[in-house]
Structure formats: C-alpha cells, structure tokens
Write a protein that holds these residues in place. Structure first.
Motif, PDB file in Angstrom:
ATOM      1  N   ILE A 122       0.862  -1.260  -0.075  1.00  0.00           N
ATOM      2  CA  ILE A 122      -0.157  -0.036   0.035  1.00  0.00           C
ATOM      3  C   ILE A 122       0.809   1.135   0.016  1.00  0.00           C
ATOM      4  O   ILE A 122       1.810   1.206   0.766  1.00  0.00           O
ATOM      5  CB  ILE A 122      -0.958   0.113   1.105  1.00  0.00           C
ATOM      6  N   LYS A 123       0.617   2.002  -0.941  1.00  0.00           N
ATOM      7  CA  LYS A 123       1.588   3.444  -1.046  1.00  0.00           C
ATOM      8  C   LYS A 123       1.160   4.310  -0.220  1.00  0.00           C
ATOM      9  O   LYS A 123       1.936   5.251   0.570  1.00  0.00           O
ATOM     10  CB  LYS A 123       1.658   3.592  -2.468  1.00  0.00           C
ATOM     11  N   ASN A 124      -0.019   4.690  -0.063  1.00  0.00           N
ATOM     12  CA  ASN A 124      -0.623   5.817   0.602  1.00  0.00           C
ATOM     13  C   ASN A 124      -0.363   5.533   2.289  1.00  0.00           C
ATOM     14  O   ASN A 124      -0.957   4.591   2.943  1.00  0.00           O
ATOM     15  CB  ASN A 124      -2.128   6.013   0.483  1.00  0.00           C
ATOM     16  N   PRO A 125       0.221   6.495   2.822  1.00  0.00           N
ATOM     17  CA  PRO A 125       0.684   6.277   4.325  1.00  0.00           C
ATOM     18  C   PRO A 125      -0.752   6.010   5.193  1.00  0.00           C
ATOM     19  O   PRO A 125      -1.002   5.254   6.119  1.00  0.00           O
ATOM     20  CB  PRO A 125       1.453   7.258   4.610  1.00  0.00           C
ATOM     21  N   LEU A 126      -1.754   6.892   4.803  1.00  0.00           N
ATOM     22  CA  LEU A 126      -3.040   6.787   5.663  1.00  0.00           C
ATOM     23  C   LEU A 126      -3.825   5.616   5.453  1.00  0.00           C
ATOM     24  O   LEU A 126      -4.428   4.911   6.202  1.00  0.00           O
ATOM     25  CB  LEU A 126      -4.027   7.955   5.539  1.00  0.00           C
ATOM     26  N   ASP A 127      -3.518   5.190   4.085  1.00  0.00           N
ATOM     27  CA  ASP A 127      -4.101   3.570   3.979  1.00  0.00           C
ATOM     28  C   ASP A 127      -3.714   2.597   4.861  1.00  0.00           C
ATOM     29  O   ASP A 127      -4.150   1.641   4.945  1.00  0.00           O
ATOM     30  CB  ASP A 127      -4.209   3.513   2.444  1.00  0.00           C
ATOM     31  N   LYS A 128      -2.262   2.740   4.776  1.00  0.00           N
ATOM     32  CA  LYS A 128      -1.441   1.769   5.402  1.00  0.00           C
ATOM     33  C   LYS A 128      -1.990   2.085   6.905  1.00  0.00           C
ATOM     34  O   LYS A 128      -2.201   0.793   7.760  1.00  0.00           O
ATOM     35  CB  LYS A 128       0.074   1.972   5.313  1.00  0.00           C
ATOM     36  N   LEU A 129      -1.871   3.155   7.465  1.00  0.00           N
ATOM     37  CA  LEU A 129      -2.406   3.293   8.849  1.00  0.00           C
ATOM     38  C   LEU A 129      -3.746   2.657   9.283  1.00  0.00           C
ATOM     39  O   LEU A 129      -4.061   1.991  10.196  1.00  0.00           O
ATOM     40  CB  LEU A 129      -2.372   4.531   9.123  1.00  0.00           C
ATOM     41  N   ALA A 130      -4.535   2.891   8.204  1.00  0.00           N
ATOM     42  CA  ALA A 130      -5.987   2.387   8.237  1.00  0.00           C
ATOM     43  C   ALA A 130      -6.087   0.949   8.144  1.00  0.00           C
ATOM     44  O   ALA A 130      -6.594   0.321   9.024  1.00  0.00           O
ATOM     45  CB  ALA A 130      -6.938   2.968   7.448  1.00  0.00           C
ATOM     46  N   SER A 131      -5.035   0.139   7.474  1.00  0.00           N
ATOM     47  CA  SER A 131      -4.957  -1.134   7.247  1.00  0.00           C
ATOM     48  C   SER A 131      -4.541  -1.784   8.558  1.00  0.00           C
ATOM     49  O   SER A 131      -5.071  -2.679   9.289  1.00  0.00           O
ATOM     50  CB  SER A 131      -4.304  -1.642   6.295  1.00  0.00           C
TER      51      SER A 131
END
Length: 174
Positions: free
Chosen positions: A41-50
């Motif tokens: 996952i490239k987007n940091p917010l998406d990683k944090l959400a995951s």
C-alpha cells in the motif's frame, strides 16, 4: 538435519527452549501485531488504516472468540465445539517449536469467528447472569474476562518489549 539440530537444542537447552516457546506463544496471540500484508500500500493513511483495522479486528475476534469458547466448554454434548477448540489450541502449539509470525495464526480465524459469533449472542445473557448470579455461567464469565485481560496484557507487554521496532515500522507512515 534441521530436525536433529532442533531436537538437540531442546535437549541441551530446555530452559532456553521454554523461554523461547513462551516468547513465541506471546507473539502468536498478541493483538497489536497486524495480520495484514500492507507493505504494497503506497498511501501512508491507507497503511495506517489497514494496520489499525487489523488490530481492531484481532481484538474483537479474539475477545468474543474467547468468550464463545469458554461458554462452549460447558456444552459437553457437542463434539463439534470441542474439535474447534482443540484446533485453535493445537495450531499455535504445532508452530512454536519452529517459527512464529502473526500471519501463521490466520488459519484459526475462521474458527475464532465462529466462537466470536457465539460470544456476541451471549451479550444479552451476561446482564441477566450478573443479576441472577447463576453460579455456572458466572464462572464462565469470570474465566472469559480473565483470559481476555491476559490477552490484552500480553499485547501491552509485546508493545512495550518491541516498542523500538514498532516505532521504526510505523514512523514512515507520518
């Protein structure tokens, strides 16, 4: 050869093996360990959400799963529940002598989800159990709470012990 080396290590160092087994068991059941594979996952917010959703899912599934398992123990007529509980207990024990990562607990999730579903159905009964002080179910409730607290304390311990590593992995997200 690896099997022989492993057995030799266990025989020559039972204390080290025991401590290593406890550490691996702790890692297996730590709910702060993300089960998801999020490095793509490239987007940091998406990683944090995951990561966050994975942790919340683990807390939810394990907490209610533990409650469902404990209350299921009282139902001695159902061999199916016994076999499901046995698999959940034997799965980490079969991994501990080898290598443990949190992704290796994924095979128990379907079974934990079954017990978590049962645990959720018990919520309306818990209020009545506390009011009526029904001894058998009150005992199951106390055991469930103790096991859930142990699970959460284990996760806090895991976080404290591995704080530097966790910060190192999460820091690039901000």
């Amino acid at each position: 050869k690896g099997y022989r080396v492993g057995i030799k290590f266990i025989i020559q160092n039972p204390d080290k093996f025991f401590l290593l087994a406890i550490k691996k068991l702790s890692l297996f059941w730590s709910v702060i360990r993300s089960d998801g594979w999020w490095s793509h996952i490239k987007n940091p917010l998406d990683k944090l959400a995951s990561i966050s959703l994975s942790i919340l899912f683990a807390i939810f599934i394990f907490s209610f799963g533990i409650m469902g398992m404990v209350f299921s123990v009282g139902d001695k007529d159902n061999i199916f529940k016994f076999l499901l509980c046995s698999f959940i207990i034997v799965c980490p024990l079969s991994l501990i002598p080898f290598f443990v990562e949190t992704r290796y607990r994924l095979p128990i999730y379907p079974f934990m989800i079954i017990f978590a579903s049962y645990g959720l159905t018990l919520l309306p009964q818990i209020k009545s159990v506390l009011k009526s002080k029904e001894e058998k179910n009150l005992k199951y409730l106390k055991i469930s709470v103790i096991l859930i607290v142990i699970l959460l304390l284990n996760s806090i311990y895991d976080y404290i012990i591995n704080m530097e590593e966790i910060i190192k992995r999460v820091k690039p997200l901000f």
